[in-house]
Design an enzyme around this catalytic site. Structure first.
Site, mmCIF file in Angstrom:
data_model
loop_
_atom_site.group_PDB
_atom_site.id
_atom_site.type_symbol
_atom_site.label_atom_id
_atom_site.label_comp_id
_atom_site.label_asym_id
_atom_site.label_seq_id
_atom_site.Cartn_x
_atom_site.Cartn_y
_atom_site.Cartn_z
ATOM 1 N N GLY A 1 0.773 -1.248 0.000
ATOM 2 C CA GLY A 1 0.000 0.000 0.000
ATOM 3 C C GLY A 1 0.798 1.289 0.000
ATOM 4 N N ASN B 1 1.487 3.090 -2.570
ATOM 5 C CA ASN B 1 0.801 4.037 -3.475
ATOM 6 C C ASN B 1 -0.457 4.608 -2.820
ATOM 7 O OD1 ASN B 1 2.054 4.419 -6.253
ATOM 8 N ND2 ASN B 1 2.250 2.205 -5.970
ATOM 9 N N ASN C 1 -5.538 2.489 -13.257
ATOM 10 C CA ASN C 1 -4.570 1.547 -12.693
ATOM 11 C C ASN C 1 -3.174 2.106 -12.857
ATOM 12 O OD1 ASN C 1 -3.455 -1.054 -11.814
ATOM 13 N ND2 ASN C 1 -2.859 -1.346 -13.962
ATOM 14 N N HIS D 1 0.733 1.036 -13.330
ATOM 15 C CA HIS D 1 1.554 -0.119 -13.723
ATOM 16 C C HIS D 1 3.030 0.291 -13.635
ATOM 17 C CE1 HIS D 1 2.342 -3.929 -15.671
ATOM 18 N NE2 HIS D 1 3.252 -3.308 -16.415
ATOM 19 N N ASP E 1 -3.827 -4.362 -18.342
ATOM 20 C CA ASP E 1 -2.904 -3.299 -18.789
ATOM 21 C C ASP E 1 -3.158 -2.794 -20.211
ATOM 22 O OD1 ASP E 1 -1.595 -3.680 -16.327
ATOM 23 O OD2 ASP E 1 -0.368 -5.274 -17.184
ATOM 24 N N GLU F 1 6.226 6.372 -9.220
ATOM 25 C CA GLU F 1 4.796 6.051 -9.060
ATOM 26 C C GLU F 1 4.163 6.964 -8.017
ATOM 27 O OE1 GLU F 1 3.637 1.876 -8.632
ATOM 28 O OE2 GLU F 1 5.649 1.299 -9.260
HETATM 29 C C1 GAR Z 1 3.366 -1.053 -7.452
HETATM 30 O O1 GAR Z 1 4.678 -1.023 -7.943
HETATM 31 C C2 GAR Z 1 2.368 -1.118 -8.591
HETATM 32 O O2 GAR Z 1 2.748 -0.398 -9.713
HETATM 33 C C3 GAR Z 1 2.375 -2.595 -8.884
HETATM 34 O O3 GAR Z 1 2.376 -3.204 -7.614
HETATM 35 C C4 GAR Z 1 3.107 -2.365 -6.714
HETATM 36 C C5 GAR Z 1 2.274 -2.165 -5.480
HETATM 37 O O4 GAR Z 1 2.990 -1.482 -4.502
HETATM 38 N N1 GAR Z 1 1.245 -2.963 -9.681
HETATM 39 C C6 GAR Z 1 1.305 -3.885 -10.628
HETATM 40 O O5 GAR Z 1 2.304 -4.531 -10.870
HETATM 41 C C7 GAR Z 1 0.004 -4.092 -11.391
HETATM 42 N N2 GAR Z 1 0.262 -4.738 -12.649
HETATM 43 P P1 GAR Z 1 2.270 -0.791 -3.285
HETATM 44 O O6 GAR Z 1 1.312 -1.819 -2.678
HETATM 45 O O7 GAR Z 1 3.372 -0.462 -2.337
HETATM 46 O O8 GAR Z 1 1.550 0.423 -3.789
#
Ligand code: GAR
Length: 195
Positions: A11, A13, A104, A106, A147, A176
């Site tokens: 989490g 992001n 989303n 990515h 995606d 991100e």
């Molecule tokens: C992030 O890097 C996000 O971009 C990726 O999972 C991670 C989650 O991190 N998402 C994907 O790969 C989706 N295809 P977080 O839980 O620390 O935000």
């Protein structure tokens, strides 16, 4: 603007949205939803007093289907759904309820390194092994395929100095955390209208 954030793991992001000056006064994270029973991201949600829902049947007290969540979101006036590290495919029936209202993030420069199985470290390993000198993050609208929805905004990251996939991941994650709040704020201001 009330939003819902979908997560599968730690989490960071979600945290970036909650703490961004761009989102702080304008955006209310109203629900946090996960496909997992009790992911670390729920702790962040709970610290902020945000209601959490799980799509996992393992969470016997708090398990909801996409259909049920759709109804709750419509009743509550959720205007945007953000997939922030959510790894499950979102069903078409749910997407149709919130057309152009689900985005989303990515961890690569789509359309490269996307699709089924391309998530988290799998992406960064593939990028590192390809020898690419740049990677980045992409925010896109969600359609029923992994995606493939239309791209809203990408941010390029120089990874020429990265020694391994973990270093690529760290560089991309940093970008991100700035990109996602920026796009959420643009959505709020109606700046994504032509996408
Ligand atoms: C992030 O890097 C996000 O971009 C990726 O999972 C991670 C989650 O991190 N998402 C994907 O790969 C989706 N295809 P977080 O839980 O620390 O935000």
């Amino acid at each position: 603007m009330k939003i819902a954030v979908f997560v599968s793991g730690r989490g960071t992001n979600l945290n970036a949205i909650l703490n961004s000056p761009l989102c702080k006064d304008e955006i209310e994270v109203y629900f946090v939803v996960s496909d997992k029973a009790n992911p670390p991201a729920f702790e962040i949600a709970q610290e902020h007093g945000i209601i959490t829902y799980s799509l996992s049947k393992k969470d016997k007290m708090n398990s909801f289907s996409f259909d049920e969540l759709g109804k709750i979101f419509l009743d509550t006036g959720i205007e945007l759904i953000v997939l922030a590290g959510f790894l499950k495919l979102v069903p078409e029936s749910f997407i149709n309820l919130f057309e152009k209202k689900i985005i989303n993030i990515h961890p690569a420069l789509l359309p490269k390194y996307g699709g089924k199985g391309m998530y988290g470290m799998n992406v960064h390993k593939a990028v590192f092994e390809s020898g690419d000198k740049i990677s980045g993050a992409t925010v896109h609208f969600v359609n029923p395929h992994y995606d493939e929805g239309s791209i809203i905004q990408s941010e390029i990251v120089d990874i020429s100095g990265a020694q391994n996939p973990e270093e690529v991941a760290a560089l991309v994650l940093k970008s991100e955390h700035t990109l996602l709040p920026k796009v959420v704020s643009k959505f709020k201001n109606g700046e994504l209208f032509n996408k």
